[in-house]
Design a protein around this motif. Structure first.
Motif, mmCIF file in Angstrom:
data_model
loop_
_atom_site.group_PDB
_atom_site.id
_atom_site.type_symbol
_atom_site.label_atom_id
_atom_site.label_comp_id
_atom_site.label_asym_id
_atom_site.label_seq_id
_atom_site.Cartn_x
_atom_site.Cartn_y
_atom_site.Cartn_z
ATOM 1 N N GLU A 31 -25.573 12.618 25.203
ATOM 2 C CA GLU A 31 -26.563 11.429 25.352
ATOM 3 C C GLU A 31 -26.264 10.326 24.535
ATOM 4 O O GLU A 31 -26.990 9.440 24.541
ATOM 5 N N HIS A 32 -25.262 10.444 23.810
ATOM 6 C CA HIS A 32 -25.015 9.145 22.607
ATOM 7 C C HIS A 32 -23.537 8.772 22.756
ATOM 8 O O HIS A 32 -22.737 9.057 22.112
ATOM 9 N N PRO A 33 -23.461 8.109 23.946
ATOM 10 C CA PRO A 33 -21.940 7.317 24.053
ATOM 11 C C PRO A 33 -21.642 7.043 22.988
ATOM 12 O O PRO A 33 -22.286 6.182 22.251
ATOM 13 N N ALA A 82 -27.278 14.470 15.163
ATOM 14 C CA ALA A 82 -27.863 13.854 16.263
ATOM 15 C C ALA A 82 -29.173 14.398 16.799
ATOM 16 O O ALA A 82 -29.277 15.611 16.700
ATOM 17 N N VAL A 83 -29.852 13.643 17.710
ATOM 18 C CA VAL A 83 -31.228 13.922 18.141
ATOM 19 C C VAL A 83 -31.033 13.785 19.488
ATOM 20 O O VAL A 83 -30.756 12.594 20.083
ATOM 21 N N ALA A 84 -31.894 14.496 20.508
ATOM 22 C CA ALA A 84 -31.829 14.273 21.797
ATOM 23 C C ALA A 84 -32.617 12.960 22.176
ATOM 24 O O ALA A 84 -33.602 12.774 21.440
ATOM 25 N N LEU A 126 -32.245 5.080 8.713
ATOM 26 C CA LEU A 126 -32.802 6.392 8.289
ATOM 27 C C LEU A 126 -32.198 6.749 6.729
ATOM 28 O O LEU A 126 -33.054 7.174 6.162
ATOM 29 N N TYR A 127 -30.858 6.495 6.650
ATOM 30 C CA TYR A 127 -30.392 7.000 5.414
ATOM 31 C C TYR A 127 -30.753 6.235 4.226
ATOM 32 O O TYR A 127 -31.259 6.729 3.239
ATOM 33 N N LEU A 128 -31.265 4.843 4.593
ATOM 34 C CA LEU A 128 -31.554 3.988 3.323
ATOM 35 C C LEU A 128 -32.943 4.550 2.891
ATOM 36 O O LEU A 128 -33.337 4.258 1.868
HETATM 37 C C1 LIG Z 1 -29.842 8.202 14.008
HETATM 38 C C2 LIG Z 1 -30.819 9.355 14.571
HETATM 39 C C3 LIG Z 1 -30.344 10.568 14.036
HETATM 40 C C4 LIG Z 1 -32.057 9.384 14.214
HETATM 41 O O1 LIG Z 1 -32.976 10.360 14.561
HETATM 42 P P1 LIG Z 1 -34.266 10.336 14.874
HETATM 43 O O2 LIG Z 1 -35.049 11.906 14.752
HETATM 44 O O3 LIG Z 1 -34.831 9.615 15.621
HETATM 45 O O4 LIG Z 1 -34.990 9.976 13.499
HETATM 46 P P2 LIG Z 1 -36.595 10.015 12.744
HETATM 47 O O5 LIG Z 1 -37.317 10.141 13.648
HETATM 48 O O6 LIG Z 1 -36.485 10.932 11.683
HETATM 49 O O7 LIG Z 1 -36.569 8.663 11.884
HETATM 50 C C5 LIG Z 1 -36.768 8.538 10.565
HETATM 51 C C6 LIG Z 1 -36.573 7.131 10.247
HETATM 52 O O8 LIG Z 1 -35.318 6.545 10.502
HETATM 53 C C7 LIG Z 1 -35.319 4.978 10.998
HETATM 54 N N1 LIG Z 1 -34.990 5.029 12.369
HETATM 55 C C8 LIG Z 1 -34.717 5.784 13.375
HETATM 56 N N2 LIG Z 1 -34.532 5.541 14.408
HETATM 57 C C9 LIG Z 1 -34.319 4.100 14.145
HETATM 58 C C10 LIG Z 1 -33.977 3.014 15.159
HETATM 59 N N3 LIG Z 1 -33.705 3.320 16.386
HETATM 60 N N4 LIG Z 1 -34.051 1.717 14.771
HETATM 61 C C11 LIG Z 1 -34.311 1.367 13.362
HETATM 62 N N5 LIG Z 1 -34.916 2.554 12.460
HETATM 63 C C12 LIG Z 1 -34.729 3.542 12.993
HETATM 64 C C13 LIG Z 1 -36.817 4.709 10.994
HETATM 65 O O9 LIG Z 1 -36.982 4.125 9.639
HETATM 66 C C14 LIG Z 1 -37.562 6.034 11.175
HETATM 67 O O10 LIG Z 1 -38.789 5.955 10.506
HETATM 68 P P3 LIG Z 1 -40.190 5.608 11.357
HETATM 69 O O11 LIG Z 1 -39.898 6.253 12.859
HETATM 70 O O12 LIG Z 1 -41.104 6.016 10.586
HETATM 71 O O13 LIG Z 1 -39.805 4.074 11.565
HETATM 72 C C15 LIG Z 1 -30.847 9.324 16.162
HETATM 73 O O14 LIG Z 1 -31.013 7.913 16.400
HETATM 74 C C16 LIG Z 1 -29.390 9.689 16.684
HETATM 75 O O15 LIG Z 1 -29.334 10.815 17.133
HETATM 76 N N6 LIG Z 1 -28.467 8.682 16.758
HETATM 77 C C17 LIG Z 1 -27.384 8.959 17.464
HETATM 78 C C18 LIG Z 1 -26.336 9.946 16.806
HETATM 79 C C19 LIG Z 1 -25.972 9.289 15.454
HETATM 80 O O16 LIG Z 1 -25.888 7.987 15.199
HETATM 81 N N7 LIG Z 1 -26.179 10.050 14.184
HETATM 82 C C20 LIG Z 1 -26.010 9.487 13.019
HETATM 83 C C21 LIG Z 1 -24.666 9.983 12.248
HETATM 84 S S1 LIG Z 1 -24.122 9.240 11.019
#
Ligand SMILES: CC(C)(COP(=O)(O)OP(=O)(O)OC[C@H]1O[C@@H](n2cnc3c(N)ncnc32)[C@H](O)[C@@H]1OP(=O)(O)O)[C@@H](O)C(=O)NCCC(=O)NCCS
Length: 160
Positions: A31-33, A82-84, A126-128
């Motif tokens: 789901e994450h190309p 990663a998250v769905a 997310l990380y910051l």
């Molecule tokens: C990055 C990823 C893991 C975040 O998963 P998530 O479950 O949606 O994240 P969370 O709901 O825990 O979000 C926590 C915080 O991260 C930040 N964040 C998450 N998605 C964001 C987005 N699309 N844009 C900006 N900030 C974002 C926000 O600060 C968020 O807090 P908020 O919702 O209160 O604003 C998800 O987008 C993903 O699976 N991406 C594809 C795989 C990937 O890139 N993995 C990282 C590997 S290094």
């Protein structure tokens, strides 16, 4: 004592991953190309590595996300997360990272290291937000094009 928690994450169960999860994890990767995919085989191969921990975030009885990290005392290396699509912005990644930090503290690990694509704004935010800091860069690390940012979080001694 004031206790803070992310109410969205209450609906996420974080547990050790099982073989039966790997197909769902591969589907989430798809789901994450562009995101580096391990596939079912890759997750299976991690079972042979005793430093490796794979966790699933479960929502409504189904895997909604995953994380894999290695415990390399005194460091933890975050390898994949990663998250769905259907479960984004519900706190799944936050809950998975929170559990990884618990593992780090229990294993007396002082540092969490990871690499992230410089263009991955969601993951960087997310990380910051979790207190990671940029400590370096790997030029053209992804497909010989995008740089990787090296991020690190230091676990305070009081948390160990
Ligand atoms: C990055 C990823 C893991 C975040 O998963 P998530 O479950 O949606 O994240 P969370 O709901 O825990 O979000 C926590 C915080 O991260 C930040 N964040 C998450 N998605 C964001 C987005 N699309 N844009 C900006 N900030 C974002 C926000 O600060 C968020 O807090 P908020 O919702 O209160 O604003 C998800 O987008 C993903 O699976 N991406 C594809 C795989 C990937 O890139 N993995 C990282 C590997 S290094």
């Amino acid at each position: 004592m004031l206790v803070s928690c992310d109410l969205r994450a209450i609906y996420m169960l974080i547990r050790r991953a099982k073989k039966e999860d790997y197909a769902a994890f591969a589907a989430i990767e798809a789901e994450h190309p562009g995101y580096p995919a391990w596939g079912e085989k890759g997750f299976g191969a991690e079972e042979k590595n005793r430093n490796s921990v794979t966790l699933a975030a479960e929502a409504d009885g189904r895997p909604a996300g995953f994380i894999n990290f290695w415990i390399l005392r005194p460091q933890v290396q975050l390898n994949t997360l990663a998250v769905a699509q259907a479960s984004l912005r519900r706190g799944a990644a936050t809950a998975l990272i929170g559990k990884m930090l618990e593992y780090a503290a229990k294993n007396l690990c002082r540092e969490i290291d990871l690499e992230v694509n410089e263009h991955n704004a969601a993951a960087i935010a997310l990380y910051l937000g979790y207190g990671f800091e940029v400590v370096g860069k790997r030029p053209k690390f992804y497909n010989n094009t995008d740089d990787a940012l090296l991020l690190r979080k230091t676990v305070p001694v009081k948390d160990i």
